[in-house]
Design a protein around this motif. Structure first.
Motif, PDB file in Angstrom:
ATOM      1  N   ASP A 128      12.066  32.137 -26.687  1.00 40.31           N
ATOM      2  CA  ASP A 128      12.318  33.611 -26.875  1.00 40.31           C
ATOM      3  C   ASP A 128      12.459  34.309 -25.549  1.00 40.31           C
ATOM      4  O   ASP A 128      11.888  34.228 -24.689  1.00 40.31           O
ATOM      5  N   PRO A 129      13.881  34.417 -25.133  1.00 36.39           N
ATOM      6  CA  PRO A 129      14.352  35.141 -23.957  1.00 36.39           C
ATOM      7  C   PRO A 129      13.680  36.272 -23.608  1.00 36.39           C
ATOM      8  O   PRO A 129      13.868  36.485 -22.193  1.00 36.39           O
ATOM      9  N   THR A 130      13.148  37.132 -24.237  1.00 33.81           N
ATOM     10  CA  THR A 130      12.382  38.311 -24.031  1.00 33.81           C
ATOM     11  C   THR A 130      11.264  38.001 -23.519  1.00 33.81           C
ATOM     12  O   THR A 130      10.644  39.090 -22.794  1.00 33.81           O
ATOM     13  N   GLY A 131      10.647  36.589 -23.313  1.00 31.16           N
ATOM     14  CA  GLY A 131       9.179  36.712 -22.733  1.00 31.16           C
ATOM     15  C   GLY A 131       8.163  36.726 -23.888  1.00 31.16           C
ATOM     16  O   GLY A 131       6.998  36.388 -23.432  1.00 31.16           O
ATOM     17  N   SER A 132       8.152  37.354 -24.925  1.00 34.40           N
ATOM     18  CA  SER A 132       7.434  37.373 -26.164  1.00 34.40           C
ATOM     19  C   SER A 132       6.559  35.996 -26.345  1.00 34.40           C
ATOM     20  O   SER A 132       7.198  35.165 -26.757  1.00 34.40           O
ATOM     21  N   HIS A 133       5.357  36.070 -26.112  1.00 28.33           N
ATOM     22  CA  HIS A 133       4.374  34.944 -26.363  1.00 28.33           C
ATOM     23  C   HIS A 133       4.068  34.888 -27.974  1.00 28.33           C
ATOM     24  O   HIS A 133       3.785  33.762 -28.458  1.00 28.33           O
ATOM     25  N   TRP A 134       4.643  35.850 -28.798  1.00 31.70           N
ATOM     26  CA  TRP A 134       4.495  35.855 -30.232  1.00 31.70           C
ATOM     27  C   TRP A 134       5.872  35.564 -30.651  1.00 31.70           C
ATOM     28  O   TRP A 134       5.928  35.378 -31.783  1.00 31.70           O
ATOM     29  N   LEU A 135       7.012  35.103 -29.756  1.00 32.79           N
ATOM     30  CA  LEU A 135       8.319  34.855 -30.349  1.00 32.79           C
ATOM     31  C   LEU A 135       8.675  35.654 -31.290  1.00 32.79           C
ATOM     32  O   LEU A 135       9.589  35.563 -32.198  1.00 32.79           O
ATOM     33  N   ALA A 136       8.476  37.197 -30.900  1.00 33.01           N
ATOM     34  CA  ALA A 136       9.063  37.960 -31.705  1.00 33.01           C
ATOM     35  C   ALA A 136      10.504  38.270 -31.972  1.00 33.01           C
ATOM     36  O   ALA A 136      10.915  38.870 -32.762  1.00 33.01           O
ATOM     37  N   PHE A 137      11.063  38.010 -30.794  1.00 34.10           N
ATOM     38  CA  PHE A 137      12.625  38.232 -31.131  1.00 34.10           C
ATOM     39  C   PHE A 137      13.427  36.763 -31.142  1.00 34.10           C
ATOM     40  O   PHE A 137      14.600  36.822 -30.939  1.00 34.10           O
ATOM     41  N   ALA A 138      12.817  35.832 -31.593  1.00 28.53           N
ATOM     42  CA  ALA A 138      13.434  34.360 -31.460  1.00 28.53           C
ATOM     43  C   ALA A 138      14.282  34.645 -32.659  1.00 28.53           C
ATOM     44  O   ALA A 138      15.254  33.622 -32.798  1.00 28.53           O
ATOM     45  N   ALA A 139      13.778  34.939 -33.754  1.00 28.41           N
ATOM     46  CA  ALA A 139      14.968  34.925 -34.999  1.00 28.41           C
ATOM     47  C   ALA A 139      16.501  35.406 -34.385  1.00 28.41           C
ATOM     48  O   ALA A 139      17.461  34.882 -34.857  1.00 28.41           O
ATOM     49  N   ASP A 140      16.557  36.539 -33.722  1.00 24.04           N
ATOM     50  CA  ASP A 140      17.852  37.058 -33.561  1.00 24.04           C
ATOM     51  C   ASP A 140      18.254  36.478 -32.082  1.00 24.04           C
ATOM     52  O   ASP A 140      19.606  36.617 -31.813  1.00 24.04           O
ATOM     53  N   GLN A 141      17.313  36.548 -31.241  1.00 16.83           N
ATOM     54  CA  GLN A 141      18.074  36.043 -29.767  1.00 16.83           C
ATOM     55  C   GLN A 141      17.311  34.597 -29.206  1.00 16.83           C
ATOM     56  O   GLN A 141      18.129  34.426 -28.065  1.00 16.83           O
ATOM     57  N   GLY A 142      16.649  34.053 -30.120  1.00 23.22           N
ATOM     58  CA  GLY A 142      16.300  32.778 -29.385  1.00 23.22           C
ATOM     59  C   GLY A 142      16.863  31.573 -29.492  1.00 23.22           C
ATOM     60  O   GLY A 142      18.134  31.479 -30.177  1.00 23.22           O
ATOM     61  N   SER A 143      16.303  30.308 -29.050  1.00 19.65           N
ATOM     62  CA  SER A 143      16.894  29.137 -29.236  1.00 19.65           C
ATOM     63  C   SER A 143      16.090  28.356 -30.041  1.00 19.65           C
ATOM     64  O   SER A 143      14.846  28.568 -29.676  1.00 19.65           O
ATOM     65  N   TRP A 144      16.699  27.525 -30.768  1.00 24.03           N
ATOM     66  CA  TRP A 144      15.886  26.648 -31.859  1.00 24.03           C
ATOM     67  C   TRP A 144      16.139  25.280 -31.407  1.00 24.03           C
ATOM     68  O   TRP A 144      17.225  24.833 -31.458  1.00 24.03           O
ATOM     69  N   GLY A 145      15.098  24.493 -31.689  1.00 22.22           N
ATOM     70  CA  GLY A 145      15.214  23.051 -31.985  1.00 22.22           C
ATOM     71  C   GLY A 145      15.604  22.484 -33.026  1.00 22.22           C
ATOM     72  O   GLY A 145      15.796  23.144 -34.024  1.00 22.22           O
ATOM     73  N   GLN A 146      16.171  21.317 -33.361  1.00 22.93           N
ATOM     74  CA  GLN A 146      16.477  20.839 -34.534  1.00 22.93           C
ATOM     75  C   GLN A 146      15.277  20.456 -35.473  1.00 22.93           C
ATOM     76  O   GLN A 146      15.631  20.371 -36.899  1.00 22.93           O
ATOM     77  N   GLY A 147      14.113  20.451 -35.002  1.00 23.78           N
ATOM     78  CA  GLY A 147      13.082  20.306 -35.844  1.00 23.78           C
ATOM     79  C   GLY A 147      12.544  18.771 -35.955  1.00 23.78           C
ATOM     80  O   GLY A 147      13.120  17.918 -35.872  1.00 23.78           O
ATOM     81  N   THR A 148      11.148  18.661 -36.037  1.00 28.91           N
ATOM     82  CA  THR A 148      10.344  17.475 -35.986  1.00 28.91           C
ATOM     83  C   THR A 148       9.622  17.466 -37.352  1.00 28.91           C
ATOM     84  O   THR A 148       8.649  18.227 -37.701  1.00 28.91           O
ATOM     85  N   GLN A 149       9.366  16.459 -38.118  1.00 24.74           N
ATOM     86  CA  GLN A 149       8.839  16.362 -39.337  1.00 24.74           C
ATOM     87  C   GLN A 149       7.369  16.026 -39.181  1.00 24.74           C
ATOM     88  O   GLN A 149       7.032  14.954 -38.331  1.00 24.74           O
ATOM     89  N   VAL A 150       6.515  16.758 -39.666  1.00 19.69           N
ATOM     90  CA  VAL A 150       4.756  16.424 -39.457  1.00 19.69           C
ATOM     91  C   VAL A 150       4.587  16.150 -40.978  1.00 19.69           C
ATOM     92  O   VAL A 150       4.757  17.365 -41.891  1.00 19.69           O
ATOM     93  N   ILE A 151       3.878  15.014 -41.308  1.00 23.12           N
ATOM     94  CA  ILE A 151       3.476  14.785 -42.562  1.00 23.12           C
ATOM     95  C   ILE A 151       1.917  14.163 -42.688  1.00 23.12           C
ATOM     96  O   ILE A 151       1.510  13.298 -41.896  1.00 23.12           O
ATOM     97  N   VAL A 152       1.015  15.172 -43.409  1.00 19.28           N
ATOM     98  CA  VAL A 152      -0.240  14.963 -43.211  1.00 19.28           C
ATOM     99  C   VAL A 152      -0.715  14.243 -44.850  1.00 19.28           C
ATOM    100  O   VAL A 152      -0.699  15.433 -45.810  1.00 19.28           O
ATOM    101  N   SER A 153      -1.114  13.152 -45.047  1.00 21.02           N
ATOM    102  CA  SER A 153      -1.241  12.736 -46.377  1.00 21.02           C
ATOM    103  C   SER A 153      -2.177  11.382 -46.129  1.00 21.02           C
ATOM    104  O   SER A 153      -2.143  10.588 -45.254  1.00 21.02           O
ATOM    105  N   SER A 154      -3.063  11.475 -47.270  1.00 19.97           N
ATOM    106  CA  SER A 154      -3.962  10.194 -47.286  1.00 19.97           C
ATOM    107  C   SER A 154      -3.382   9.119 -48.265  1.00 19.97           C
ATOM    108  O   SER A 154      -3.675   7.809 -48.452  1.00 19.97           O
TER     109      SER A 154
END
Length: 125
Positions: free
Chosen positions: A99-125
């Motif tokens: 979030d380029p605005t500095g928000s630690h809540w990432l409040a402006f990330a949706a409109d102004q931020g940069s996003w990674g491609q994502g990494t999958q986490v699976i929690v399963s027995s």
């Protein structure tokens, strides 16, 4: 636009721990907040954790408080998400966000931020 590279996802059992990492391709001249969102099929995107530029402020989603911990390295380009006592409901794709605005809540990330491609986490027995 800053490129974000995530790593550390995988398949674990309930109660296990996992650490996600995210590195920004360049150190920006502003003071961005960084953190994580997650999304699982059929659910809305959910805020997980965020940290300010100087690491003095941290925020967590209600569902992960007390189990997850976010940190930032000294040169500010890498963040880590330590996930403990993982539950099946933690299964999701985890996205690193800046979030380029500095928000630690990432409040402006949706409109102004940069996003990674994502990494999958699976929690399963």
């Amino acid at each position: 636009q800053v490129h974000l590279a995530e790593s550390g996802g995988g398949l674990v059992q309930p109660g296990d721990s996992l650490t996600l990492s995210c590195t920004a391709s360049a150190r920006t001249f502003n003071s961005p907040g960084m953190g994580w969102f997650r999304q699982s099929p059929g659910k809305d995107r959910e805020f997980v954790a965020g940290i300010s530029w100087d690491a003095r402020n941290r925020a967590y989603g209600d569902s992960v408080k007390g189990r997850f911990s976010i940190s930032r390295d000294e040169i500010k380009t890498t963040i880590n998400l330590q996930m403990n006592n993982l539950k099946p409901e933690d299964t999701a794709v985890y996205y690193c966000v800046l979030d380029p605005t500095g928000s630690h809540w990432l409040a402006f990330a949706a409109d102004q931020g940069s996003w990674g491609q994502g990494t999958q986490v699976i929690v399963s027995s």
